[in-house]
Each structure stands twice: as structure tokens, then as C-alpha cells.
Scaffold this active site. Structure first.
Site, PDB file in Angstrom:
ATOM      1  N   LYS A 188      -3.945  -9.472  -6.997  1.00 24.36           N
ATOM      2  CA  LYS A 188      -5.246  -9.735  -6.388  1.00 24.36           C
ATOM      3  C   LYS A 188      -6.312  -8.752  -6.909  1.00 24.36           C
ATOM      4  O   LYS A 188      -6.019  -7.581  -7.084  1.00 24.36           O
ATOM      5  CB  LYS A 188      -5.107  -9.566  -4.860  1.00 24.36           C
ATOM      6  N   LYS A 192       0.823  -1.214   0.000  1.00 29.54           N
ATOM      7  CA  LYS A 192       0.000   0.000   0.000  1.00 29.54           C
ATOM      8  C   LYS A 192       0.854   1.261   0.000  1.00 29.54           C
ATOM      9  O   LYS A 192       0.480   2.261  -0.600  1.00 29.54           O
ATOM     10  CB  LYS A 192      -0.984  -0.011   1.177  1.00 29.54           C
ATOM     11  N   LYS A 239     -11.042  -3.921  -4.418  1.00 26.81           N
ATOM     12  CA  LYS A 239     -12.049  -2.889  -4.655  1.00 26.81           C
ATOM     13  C   LYS A 239     -11.424  -1.520  -4.869  1.00 26.81           C
ATOM     14  O   LYS A 239     -12.034  -0.639  -5.455  1.00 26.81           O
ATOM     15  CB  LYS A 239     -13.100  -2.874  -3.540  1.00 26.81           C
TER      16      LYS A 239
HETATM   17  P1  ATP Z   1      -8.825  -2.781  -0.560  1.00 28.41           P
HETATM   18  O1  ATP Z   1      -8.285  -2.669  -1.953  1.00 28.41           O
HETATM   19  O2  ATP Z   1      -9.455  -1.539  -0.045  1.00 28.41           O
HETATM   20  O3  ATP Z   1      -7.857  -3.395   0.421  1.00 28.41           O
HETATM   21  P2  ATP Z   1     -10.127  -5.355  -0.790  1.00 28.41           P
HETATM   22  O4  ATP Z   1     -10.933  -5.706  -1.992  1.00 28.41           O
HETATM   23  O5  ATP Z   1      -8.773  -5.959  -0.640  1.00 28.41           O
HETATM   24  O6  ATP Z   1     -10.079  -3.786  -0.702  1.00 28.41           O
HETATM   25  P3  ATP Z   1     -10.716  -5.726   2.047  1.00 28.41           P
HETATM   26  O7  ATP Z   1     -11.713  -4.840   2.707  1.00 28.41           O
HETATM   27  O8  ATP Z   1      -9.270  -5.458   2.261  1.00 28.41           O
HETATM   28  O9  ATP Z   1     -11.040  -5.723   0.474  1.00 28.41           O
HETATM   29  O10 ATP Z   1     -11.033  -7.236   2.444  1.00 28.41           O
HETATM   30  C1  ATP Z   1     -12.335  -7.674   2.819  1.00 28.41           C
HETATM   31  C2  ATP Z   1     -12.399  -9.186   2.759  1.00 28.41           C
HETATM   32  O11 ATP Z   1     -12.399  -9.630   1.394  1.00 28.41           O
HETATM   33  C3  ATP Z   1     -11.190  -9.896   3.409  1.00 28.41           C
HETATM   34  O12 ATP Z   1     -11.651 -11.065   4.050  1.00 28.41           O
HETATM   35  C4  ATP Z   1     -10.310 -10.240   2.242  1.00 28.41           C
HETATM   36  O13 ATP Z   1      -9.458 -11.348   2.503  1.00 28.41           O
HETATM   37  C5  ATP Z   1     -11.363 -10.571   1.188  1.00 28.41           C
HETATM   38  N1  ATP Z   1     -10.824 -10.361  -0.158  1.00 28.41           N
HETATM   39  C6  ATP Z   1     -10.436  -9.183  -0.669  1.00 28.41           C
HETATM   40  N2  ATP Z   1     -10.028  -9.349  -1.947  1.00 28.41           N
HETATM   41  C7  ATP Z   1     -10.160 -10.670  -2.225  1.00 28.41           C
HETATM   42  C8  ATP Z   1      -9.892 -11.470  -3.378  1.00 28.41           C
HETATM   43  N3  ATP Z   1      -9.412 -10.925  -4.472  1.00 28.41           N
HETATM   44  N4  ATP Z   1     -10.150 -12.793  -3.306  1.00 28.41           N
HETATM   45  C9  ATP Z   1     -10.649 -13.350  -2.178  1.00 28.41           C
HETATM   46  N5  ATP Z   1     -10.918 -12.657  -1.059  1.00 28.41           N
HETATM   47  C10 ATP Z   1     -10.674 -11.330  -1.075  1.00 28.41           C
HETATM   48 MG    MG Z   2      -7.548  -5.403   1.084  1.00 32.48          MG
END
Ligand code: ATP
Ligand code: MG
Length: 337
Positions: A198, A111, A201
């Protein structure tokens, strides 16, 4: 019956990664376990965000939890900042960690380098370094046995375990040592145009991501245009065919089928048929979720559910906070008064 806790950060619109790695598990686990599921809004300000965007995100995530099937009669659903003990315990945890262990976290490295690259600046918000301590507090306040999350969160749960052990060794048994739990398939959904990274969002390139609230036809198009290879044969090989393997993971996870079943089904067919079918499966999933979502998002029911959830969460969190304060000496009352 186990106690479980998980949350999603209010940084943007939820993706199928969030659904398959996290929410889908919650729906399954809530049948036989006590779950606490929250909207991590305090984590949402780790990097700068517009106030209106943040508050929309909070409401959207809450409505999506319900639309996907979380049941407020069984599961405590709440907004993190409604329970003051999270920020309170986070400070105590912060003081029990070192700059070394926080700066070694993978997500800090990712990050902070993203922040430098995207904004061409050396401005690194302190929160990018310290947010794992808030995450540890989120977890330890509820003494959960299990933390159902995607693979990327494993390191954070390990930090929570280390900190819990550190406290227990010093002050006696005050925290349950939580365990990480993740689905076999769908634990790490990759970006559609860049399957080495990965799906997230907060990714700036929206072609990488399928959002739960996007137009189902547009989502299908993203699947059709996702990056694969030239072999035109559907089989699982994460190393050499990361794009196809990612799409197979998505299909297996959404439809609860095995990778072998997919390989068998498409053995005489090519990518066009495979992507087309997956596109339809995704469009169907989104349509179903969005139909529910539209009934909830503007209802007063949502506010009531979150208010009720916060009340339930506060009871548990405040009790644990009092135990921690007493243990570390943040107390001044006469012992036998
Ligand atoms: P950001 O980019 O803001 O970190 P994010 O999509 O990574 O957003 P988080 O809020 O960090 O989302 O994670 C929320 C949940 O979703 C966590 O349990 C995380 O492990 C899961 N998660 C996030 N991205 C993935 C992915 N690509 N595949 C599977 N699980 C995911
Ligand atoms: Mg995340």
C-alpha cells in the site's frame, strides 16, 4: 441524511492514497450527510515523532482538508486531542478488549515488524498494539452510521462494531453499530515502485509515494518512473499487471472515469503515452490543491475553524461520554438528587 466520521493520522505528509481513499469521499458525502472529520494527532505519537514535526503535520492536514474542499459550514473539522473524551473513552474501550484480539490485527503485525526491521530493535511501542482501541473510541463517541475510509481500515471498523455490540449487550443500547464504506475505485492505492504494498505517508522510500504538497513536476516524474511490466499494453489485471492496474486505478479515481474507458483510450498506445497523461493529470490535481492550500496554511482562519470544530465536537462527544460513564458505573451521585 447519515452521520459519518473519519480521520487521518498526523504521521506525515498526506499522499494521493489519503486523498483518493479518504478525502475525496468526504467532499462528496458532505453534500448530503453530517460529517465529522478529524486530525488524529493522538494516533500520531503511536511511534516516536519529533514534536515540531507532529505539530506541523496537524496544521498541514487541517489546511489540506480545506484545500481539498471540506466545508467547515457543513462539516465539523477538529483536532482529536482538543476533545478530551477521545482519550477518556479509549481507556474504557481498552479495558473491554483482549490482548488476543488486538494482537491479531493486521496493522499490529505490519507495524511491529516494520518497527523491528527499520530500527533493528525489539522496542515495540505499546501504542502499536493498543491504538485500535483509541480508534474505536474515536468512532463510537459520535454514534456515526458510516465510516468512509480506505480498504486498509476495514478491520478497525469491524473491531468498533464488535466492541459496540459487546457494550450494547451488556449495558443496553448505548452505541450505534457503524458500517464501513469505501470507494469502488481508489480504495487501495499501491506503492509506485512496489505495487504489492500500500502507498503510505510513513513509507521511508519517497519514490513509492506522491505527496499532495510535493512539486507537481517531481510527482509527474515519479509516475513516469513507476514500476510496470514489459508488455507495453494498458489493460487491467491486478494479479499479473499490478503496476499498470494501480496506475489505471489512480487515473480512474482522479478523473471519475471507468477502467474500461482507459483501456479503450490506450488500446493502440503504449505505457509512455499512458504514464505521460497520468503524470499531467496528477500534476494538475496537485497544482489545484496547492493553490488553495497556500492561501490557508498561514491564515488565522484555520485556527478559528479548528476551534469552532472542537467546540462542536465536544458537545456531541461529552454527551456520549456521560452516557457511557453512567452505564459502566463511573458515577457516584445520588440517583434522584
Ligand atoms: P501511515 O503510514 O501513517 O499509516 P497512511 O497513509 O496509511 O499513513 P492513515 O492515516 O493510516 O494514512 O489513513 C488515513 C486514511 O487514508 C484512511 O481512511 C485510509 O484508509 C486511507 N488510506 C491510506 N492509504 C491509502 C491508500 N494507499 N489508498 C487508499 N486509501 C488510503
Ligand atoms: Mg495507515
Amino acid at each position: 441524511m447519515k452521520k459519518m466520521l473519519s480521520g487521518i493520522t498526523a504521521t506525515g505528509n498526506l499522499t494521493i492514497g489519503n486523498y483518493l481513499g479518504a478525502i475525496k469521499q468526504f467532499i462528496e458525502y458532505q453534500k448530503n450527510n453530517k460529517m465529522y472529520v478529524f486530525i488524529a494527532d493522538l494516533h500520531g505519537i503511536t511511534v516516536p515523532i519529533e514534536a515540531e514535526t507532529l505539530s506541523n503535520n496537524i496544521r498541514n492536514i487541517a489546511a489540506l482538508y480545506l484545500a481539498c474542499g471540506l466545508n467547515p459550514q457543513k462539516t465539523t473539522i477538529f483536532v482529536q486531542s482538543d476533545v478530551a473524551a477521545h482519550a477518556n473513552l479509549a481507556h474504557i474501550i481498552l479495558c473491554a478488549t483482549t490482548i488476543g484480539e488486538l494482537s491479531r490485527m493486521t496493522q499490529y503485525k505490519d507495524k511491529s515488524s516494520k518497527q523491528k526491521k527499520n530500527n533493528n530493535t525489539s522496542f515495540i511501542p505499546t501504542g502499536i498494539l493498543t491504538y485500535p482501541t483509541l480508534m474505536v473510541a474515536d468512532i463510537l463517541l459520535y454514534n456515526p452510521d458510516l465510516i468512509p475510509v480506505g480498504q486498509d481500515q476495514k478491520q478497525h471498523v469491524e473491531l468498533a462494531r464488535n466492541v459496540a455490540e459487546r457494550f450494547n449487550n451488556r449495558y443496553g443500547k448505548i452505541f450505534t453499530i457503524p458500517e464501513f464504506i469505501t470507494p469502488k475505485i481508489g480504495t487501495k492505492i499501491m506503492a509506485l515502485k512496489d505495487p504489492a504494498k500500500k502507498m503510505s505517508k510513513s513509507d521511508k522510500n519517497t519514490k513509492n509515494t506522491i505527496f499532495l504538497l510535493e512539486d507537481p513536476a517531481a510527482a509527474k516524474k515519479k509516475i513516469l518512473q513507476s514500476l510496470t511490466d514489459n508488455e507495453n499494453k494498458v489493460y487491467y489485471d491486478l494479479e499479473n499487471k499490478p503496476g499498470v492496474s494501480n496506475l489505471m486505478n489512480i487515473m480512474a479515481s482522479v478523473d471519475d472515469i471507468s477502467l474500461q474507458e482507459i483501456t479503450d483510450k490506450y488500446k493502440d498506445l503504449g505505457y509512455r503515452e499512458f504514464k505521460n497523461d497520468l503524470g499531467d493529470i496528477i500534476a494538475k490535481l496537485l497544482t489545484k490543491i496547492q493553490t488553495q492550500y497556500n492561501q490557508i496554511i498561514n491564515s488565522q482562519k484555520l485556527d478559528k475553524i479548528l476551534e469552532q470544530g472542537a467546540n462542536e465536537a465536544r458537545i456531541v462527544a461529552d454527551k456520549q461520554m456521560a452516557i457511557v460513564k453512567e452505564a459502566v458505573g463511573l458515577t457516584y451521585k445520588q440517583k434522584n438528587a
